[in-house]
Write an enzyme that holds these catalytic residues in place. Structure first.
Site, PDB file in Angstrom:
ATOM      1  N   ARG A 232       0.854  -1.184   0.000  1.00 12.09           N
ATOM      2  CA  ARG A 232       0.000   0.000   0.000  1.00 12.09           C
ATOM      3  C   ARG A 232       0.890   1.234   0.000  1.00 12.09           C
ATOM      4  NH1 ARG A 232      -3.567  -2.575  -1.609  1.00 12.09           N
ATOM      5  NH2 ARG A 232      -5.574  -3.017  -0.645  1.00 12.09           N
ATOM      6  N   GLU A 261      -3.995   7.298  -4.756  1.00 12.05           N
ATOM      7  CA  GLU A 261      -4.285   6.770  -6.100  1.00 12.05           C
ATOM      8  C   GLU A 261      -5.601   7.311  -6.631  1.00 12.05           C
ATOM      9  OE1 GLU A 261      -4.043   2.519  -5.740  1.00 12.05           O
ATOM     10  OE2 GLU A 261      -2.050   2.617  -4.870  1.00 12.05           O
ATOM     11  N   HIS A 279      -1.090   0.427 -10.146  1.00 17.18           N
ATOM     12  CA  HIS A 279      -1.742  -0.544  -9.249  1.00 17.18           C
ATOM     13  C   HIS A 279      -2.368  -1.704 -10.034  1.00 17.18           C
ATOM     14  CE1 HIS A 279      -3.852  -1.109  -5.104  1.00 17.18           C
ATOM     15  NE2 HIS A 279      -3.562  -2.270  -5.671  1.00 17.18           N
TER      16      HIS A 279
HETATM   17  C1  8YV Z   1      -7.314  -4.864  -5.656  1.00 23.16           C
HETATM   18  C2  8YV Z   1      -5.485  -4.858  -4.097  1.00 23.16           C
HETATM   19  O1  8YV Z   1      -7.853  -5.810  -6.437  1.00 23.16           O
HETATM   20  O2  8YV Z   1      -6.279  -6.926  -3.347  1.00 23.16           O
HETATM   21  C3  8YV Z   1      -5.886  -5.812  -3.037  1.00 23.16           C
HETATM   22  O3  8YV Z   1      -5.792  -5.446  -1.855  1.00 23.16           O
HETATM   23  O4  8YV Z   1      -4.890  -3.885  -3.840  1.00 23.16           O
HETATM   24  C4  8YV Z   1      -5.852  -5.149  -5.483  1.00 23.16           C
HETATM   25  O5  8YV Z   1      -5.567  -6.473  -5.753  1.00 23.16           O
HETATM   26  C5  8YV Z   1      -7.601  -3.563  -6.290  1.00 23.16           C
HETATM   27  O6  8YV Z   1      -7.262  -2.555  -5.388  1.00 23.16           O
HETATM   28  C6  8YV Z   1      -9.078  -3.451  -6.632  1.00 23.16           C
HETATM   29  O7  8YV Z   1      -9.837  -3.347  -5.497  1.00 23.16           O
END
Ligand code: 8YV
Length: 316
Positions: A232, A261, A279
């Protein structure tokens, strides 16, 4: 028979939205304007909420849904969901771990190799006609180097297995040492940063890890080492990182995630020693389908058994 009402917070994959709307009376929250009035008048009608790791479920939203019993999250990270409030109210929270480990780990290794060997930068170099004038400068070797993983959970371990294939030496730092793992433990993030050539952020997000990769940690990492982040954006002090990249405090950074983001600071976008992905770590057809299936199954399981299939761990 009346379908169960399901509130949807933010867009999901089209095929998931279609599957959900075949099974449930799906209500897209963002289409209800003004949302506050809608929630005040009709919030009590919803027992189920579906959302993504990105959109999450705030305290305000959960509190506006007094009958809520289940939340199904598309994603492994649930830092945008107020899990503590949900669990205090015995609301089941489902999420999608495991199914994305491989694609996220593949992306982590891709970023690591790209930032060290400068594939993206050299691609720009070739396209700009620079190769006609001079060969691309030498870059940094990956194989056999030291990889420090911050957050050796499911995804971190999948990255470690891939890095072993590159003969990398691996150490890690977690809140707690895991004696079952075959990797050396560094007692602090600072000692891990000092030791490694590549620091890989693979921890969870949220308040506990916010800005743990600070200007001090970046100084410890040093001018020949690289930072990679597939966890993150909040884990890194982004301003400190930009300064460190501008001033050569570290050699480079490979990033898939950011503080705000999809806004990526102009200063970061100008830097040639940063590889910047939007991302996308889990964003393959196969993995996103597997995540969608689990979002659907978590809800189905709740309505059949009273329990989601894969629940987030109990908050401390
Ligand atoms: C999400 C992600 O799919 O799984 C997570 O925590 O960060 C990504 O794989 C994306 O943010 C869509 O919600």
């Amino acid at each position: 028979m009346n379908k169960t009402k399901l509130l949807m917070n933010g867009r999901l994959l089209p095929q998931l939205e279609a599957a959900l709307s075949a099974e449930y009376d799906l209500c897209p929250l963002w289409q209800q304007a003004p949302q506050d009035d809608f929630l005040e008048q009709r919030g009590h009608e919803f027992t189920a909420l579906v959302t993504s790791a990105k959109t999450g479920a705030s305290t305000t939203l959960i509190n506006a849904l007094p009958a809520l019993k289940v939340i199904s999250v598309f994603g492994v990270g649930y830092d945008a969901v107020d899990v503590a409030t949900a669990q205090q109210r015995s609301i089941q929270v489902g999420y999608t771990p495991e199914v994305l480990n491989d694609c996220v780990a593949d992306t982590a290794m891709g970023l690591l190799i790209d930032v060290a060997r400068q594939f993206s930068a050299s691609d720009r170099y070739l396209r700009a006609g620079q190769w006609l004038k001079a060969p691309f400068p030498l870059t940094t070797r990956v194989s056999g180097k030291r990889l420090g993983i911050f957050g050796l959970g499911r995804i971190g371990q999948t990255i470690a297995r891939r890095a072993s294939g590159f003969d990398m030496e691996i150490r890690y730092h977690n809140r707690r040492q895991n004696p079952d793992l075959p990797y050396a433990y560094e007692p602090t993030l600072a000692s891990l940063a000092e030791w490694c050539d590549f620091l890989m952020a693979a921890s969870s997000g949220g308040a506990e890890t916010r800005h743990l990769i600070s200007s001090d940690i970046l100084k410890k990492l040093g001018p020949k080492s690289f930072l990679i982040n597939i966890s993150r954006g909040s884990v890194i002090d982004e301003q400190a990182l930009i300064e460190a990249l501008e001033q050569g405090v570290i050699a480079g950074a490979g990033l898939d995630v950011y503080a705000d983001e999809p806004n990526v600071p102009e200063r970061l976008r100008r830097l040639d020693n940063a590889v910047l992905l939007p991302h996308l770590a889990s964003a393959t057809h196969e993995t996103r389908q597997a995540m969608a299936d689990l979002v659907f199954d978590n809800l189905g399981s709740y309505f059949q058994t009273g329990r989601v299939k894969v629940a987030v761990p109990t908050a401390n």
